[in-house]
Design an enzyme around this catalytic site. Structure first.
Site, PDB file in Angstrom:
ATOM      1  NE  ARG A  41      -4.241  -1.394   0.011  1.00 42.95           N
ATOM      2  CZ  ARG A  41      -4.334  -2.414  -0.855  1.00 42.95           C
ATOM      3  NH1 ARG A  41      -3.346  -2.656  -1.714  1.00 42.95           N
ATOM      4  NH2 ARG A  41      -5.398  -3.173  -0.877  1.00 42.95           N
ATOM      5  CG  HIS A  92      -3.196  -0.646  -6.936  1.00 42.82           C
ATOM      6  ND1 HIS A  92      -3.622  -0.014  -5.789  1.00 42.82           N
ATOM      7  CD2 HIS A  92      -3.254  -1.983  -6.675  1.00 42.82           C
ATOM      8  CE1 HIS A  92      -3.940  -0.932  -4.878  1.00 42.82           C
ATOM      9  NE2 HIS A  92      -3.717  -2.128  -5.403  1.00 42.82           N
TER      10      HIS A  92
HETATM   11  P1  NDP Z   1      -2.020 -11.481   4.818  1.00 49.57           P
HETATM   12  O1  NDP Z   1      -2.933 -10.913   5.830  1.00 49.57           O
HETATM   13  O2  NDP Z   1      -2.219 -12.901   4.396  1.00 49.57           O
HETATM   14  O3  NDP Z   1      -0.505 -11.366   5.328  1.00 49.57           O
HETATM   15  C1  NDP Z   1      -0.036 -10.273   6.046  1.00 49.57           C
HETATM   16  C2  NDP Z   1       1.357 -10.585   6.590  1.00 49.57           C
HETATM   17  O4  NDP Z   1       1.888  -9.393   7.202  1.00 49.57           O
HETATM   18  C3  NDP Z   1       1.352 -11.670   7.677  1.00 49.57           C
HETATM   19  O5  NDP Z   1       2.498 -12.465   7.570  1.00 49.57           O
HETATM   20  C4  NDP Z   1       1.396 -10.843   8.961  1.00 49.57           C
HETATM   21  O6  NDP Z   1       2.001 -11.492  10.062  1.00 49.57           O
HETATM   22  C5  NDP Z   1       2.291  -9.698   8.531  1.00 49.57           C
HETATM   23  N1  NDP Z   1       2.097  -8.531   9.408  1.00 49.57           N
HETATM   24  C6  NDP Z   1       0.953  -7.879   9.717  1.00 49.57           C
HETATM   25  N2  NDP Z   1       1.207  -6.883  10.583  1.00 49.57           N
HETATM   26  C7  NDP Z   1       2.526  -6.911  10.838  1.00 49.57           C
HETATM   27  C8  NDP Z   1       3.381  -6.138  11.664  1.00 49.57           C
HETATM   28  N3  NDP Z   1       2.919  -5.131  12.428  1.00 49.57           N
HETATM   29  N4  NDP Z   1       4.696  -6.452  11.692  1.00 49.57           N
HETATM   30  C9  NDP Z   1       5.191  -7.479  10.953  1.00 49.57           C
HETATM   31  N5  NDP Z   1       4.414  -8.242  10.160  1.00 49.57           N
HETATM   32  C10 NDP Z   1       3.102  -7.961  10.098  1.00 49.57           C
HETATM   33  O7  NDP Z   1      -2.074 -10.503   3.547  1.00 49.57           O
HETATM   34  P2  NDP Z   1      -1.826 -10.866   2.011  1.00 49.57           P
HETATM   35  O8  NDP Z   1      -0.530 -11.562   1.888  1.00 49.57           O
HETATM   36  O9  NDP Z   1      -3.025 -11.523   1.438  1.00 49.57           O
HETATM   37  O10 NDP Z   1      -1.745  -9.390   1.374  1.00 49.57           O
HETATM   38  C11 NDP Z   1      -0.807  -8.444   1.803  1.00 49.57           C
HETATM   39  C12 NDP Z   1      -1.119  -7.068   1.254  1.00 49.57           C
HETATM   40  O11 NDP Z   1      -0.792  -6.989  -0.137  1.00 49.57           O
HETATM   41  C13 NDP Z   1      -2.594  -6.672   1.271  1.00 49.57           C
HETATM   42  O12 NDP Z   1      -2.969  -6.207   2.551  1.00 49.57           O
HETATM   43  C14 NDP Z   1      -2.647  -5.585   0.229  1.00 49.57           C
HETATM   44  O13 NDP Z   1      -2.438  -4.341   0.844  1.00 49.57           O
HETATM   45  C15 NDP Z   1      -1.489  -5.892  -0.701  1.00 49.57           C
HETATM   46  N6  NDP Z   1      -1.923  -6.253  -2.068  1.00 49.57           N
HETATM   47  C16 NDP Z   1      -1.529  -5.464  -3.128  1.00 49.57           C
HETATM   48  C17 NDP Z   1      -1.896  -5.793  -4.414  1.00 49.57           C
HETATM   49  C18 NDP Z   1      -1.423  -4.991  -5.576  1.00 49.57           C
HETATM   50  O14 NDP Z   1      -1.865  -5.218  -6.699  1.00 49.57           O
HETATM   51  N7  NDP Z   1      -0.513  -4.058  -5.410  1.00 49.57           N
HETATM   52  C19 NDP Z   1      -2.702  -6.983  -4.692  1.00 49.57           C
HETATM   53  C20 NDP Z   1      -3.037  -7.758  -3.533  1.00 49.57           C
HETATM   54  C21 NDP Z   1      -2.652  -7.383  -2.268  1.00 49.57           C
HETATM   55  P3  NDP Z   1       1.358 -12.854  10.697  1.00 49.57           P
HETATM   56  O15 NDP Z   1       1.665 -13.914   9.673  1.00 49.57           O
HETATM   57  O16 NDP Z   1       2.069 -13.034  11.964  1.00 49.57           O
HETATM   58  O17 NDP Z   1      -0.119 -12.593  10.825  1.00 49.57           O
HETATM   59  C1  OXD Z   2      -5.673  -5.984  -3.269  1.00 53.76           C
HETATM   60  C2  OXD Z   2      -5.179  -5.044  -4.261  1.00 53.76           C
HETATM   61  O1  OXD Z   2      -5.577  -5.699  -2.072  1.00 53.76           O
HETATM   62  O2  OXD Z   2      -5.455  -5.235  -5.463  1.00 53.76           O
HETATM   63  O3  OXD Z   2      -6.167  -7.049  -3.663  1.00 53.76           O
HETATM   64  O4  OXD Z   2      -4.503  -4.081  -3.910  1.00 53.76           O
END
Ligand code: NDP
Ligand code: OXD
Length: 311
Positions: free
Chosen positions: A226, A274
């Site tokens: 993000r 994006h």
């Molecule tokens: P998940 O919720 O599956 O994974 C999030 C990860 O981040 C987990 O490993 C979590 O830890 C870790 N995390 C959360 N908070 C913290 C913190 N404070 N410190 C350290 N680690 C932390 O999310 P996804 O993998 O499905 O997606 C990740 C992000 O990717 C989405 O939120 C979105 O913003 C972005 N995205 C962007 C896209 C694009 O096209 N640019 C497309 C799709 C997604 P734990 O495992 O311990 O819970």
């Molecule tokens: C998502 C994205 O969060 O597209 O899936 O950013």
């Protein structure tokens, strides 16, 4: 009225709602499908599917709302919306195509960087034959969730040395994993830092000067999570001071990225709008329908967001 069917509202201000309407309308679980904005009576709507931002006041039009799903992986657009009541479950998209496409995008950026592809493209314009060397790279993946863990595993297979960082300590074959207590050490290895964290109060602005200074000199940043993870002025400073060698950015504080934003013209920044990974409607619809059935049968929904964690 068929009591089994669930009425749905789709609010998709960024993506075309058409494929979602078409896909959902094929299911016998789905009743009326409304698309916001609409003048229709939304009293019977029980499920809301939303890809950001949701117009203010929409929720109050649906007194029977039972479930909200993001149409993407991220739910930050829902976590910060004051109109959303705490007692309605929120789910998100966890999908193999989303993970595959994200992984492929990051690999593209990583290898373009490793092999100096932008320099080769520039050299070609001037018919310059210049052999550029390259080195093996250590890659740090921040966030080891659905997307980050998929990426980390593929990078190991490609022969990169991989470091991972998450809130709770993970164990992934071939990946050196760290939690917050090991953040400094994690960063000290990351010659390429990939951000795949969700935005929460703990992670907003996490890509800042202090973090950049903890990376090896000349590190490269790939931000695909993000825009509000990144302190843009700190990135520009780090690039201008040559602490960082470049950045691939797919997400921004303000989207579309305003014309006046200096990142557009920075020679060390590569920008995409994006598109790192875009939800595949047909695949995500199968997940939505699975959850719809669970809702009807009072079973636990898949991929619910933990409101206390914010992701
Ligand atoms: P998940 O919720 O599956 O994974 C999030 C990860 O981040 C987990 O490993 C979590 O830890 C870790 N995390 C959360 N908070 C913290 C913190 N404070 N410190 C350290 N680690 C932390 O999310 P996804 O993998 O499905 O997606 C990740 C992000 O990717 C989405 O939120 C979105 O913003 C972005 N995205 C962007 C896209 C694009 O096209 N640019 C497309 C799709 C997604 P734990 O495992 O311990 O819970
Ligand atoms: C998502 C994205 O969060 O597209 O899936 O950013």
């Amino acid at each position: 009225v068929d009591k089994q069917k669930v009425d749905v509202l789709i609010s998709s201000s960024v993506w075309d709602p058409k494929p979602w309407v078409e896909g959902l309308s094929k299911s016998e679980l789905v009743g009326e499908i409304h698309v916001w904005p609409t003048q229709a009576d939304l009293t019977n709507v029980e499920a809301l599917f939303v890809w950001k931002p949701l117009e203010s006041g929409v929720i109050s039009l649906m007194p029977n709302l039972k479930w909200i799903s993001s149409l993407g992986a991220g739910v930050d657009h829902l976590m910060t919306d004051p109109q959303i009541p705490a007692n309605i479950p929120i789910t998100r998209i966890v999908d193999p195509f989303l993970a595959r496409d994200m992984t492929n995008y990051v690999i593209m950026g990583l290898i373009m960087h490793q092999r100096s592809m932008l320099s080769h493209l520039n050299n070609q314009k001037s018919k310059i034959w210049k052999r550029l060397t390259y080195n093996p790279l250590k890659v740090g993946v921040m966030g080891l969730g659905a997307l980050g863990s998929h990426l980390a595993k593929k990078l190991v297979n490609l022969g990169f040395e991989v470091f991972g960082y998450s809130r709770t300590l993970k164990s992934i074959d071939g990946v050196s994993c760290f939690d917050e207590s090991g953040q400094k050490e994690f960063l000290s290895h990351a010659e390429v830092l990939v951000n795949l964290l969700p935005v929460t109060p703990q992670t907003i602005n996490i890509l800042n000067e202090q973090v950049f200074r903890s990376l090896p000199e000349g590190a490269y940043l790939i931000n695909v999570a993000r825009g509000n993870h990144l302190v843009e002025k700190d990135l520009i400073n780090a690039l201008n001071n040559r602490w960082l060698s470049g950045a691939l950015l797919d997400v921004f504080w303000e989207e579309p990225l305003p014309q006046s934003n200096p990142l557009w013209e920075h020679s060390k920044v590569t920008i995409t709008p994006h598109v790192a990974s875009v939800t595949t409607p047909n695949s995500a619809i199968a997940l939505l329908l699975d959850n719809l059935k669970r809702l009807q049968e009072n079973r636990e929904l898949l991929h619910t967001v933990d409101l206390s964690k914010g992701y």
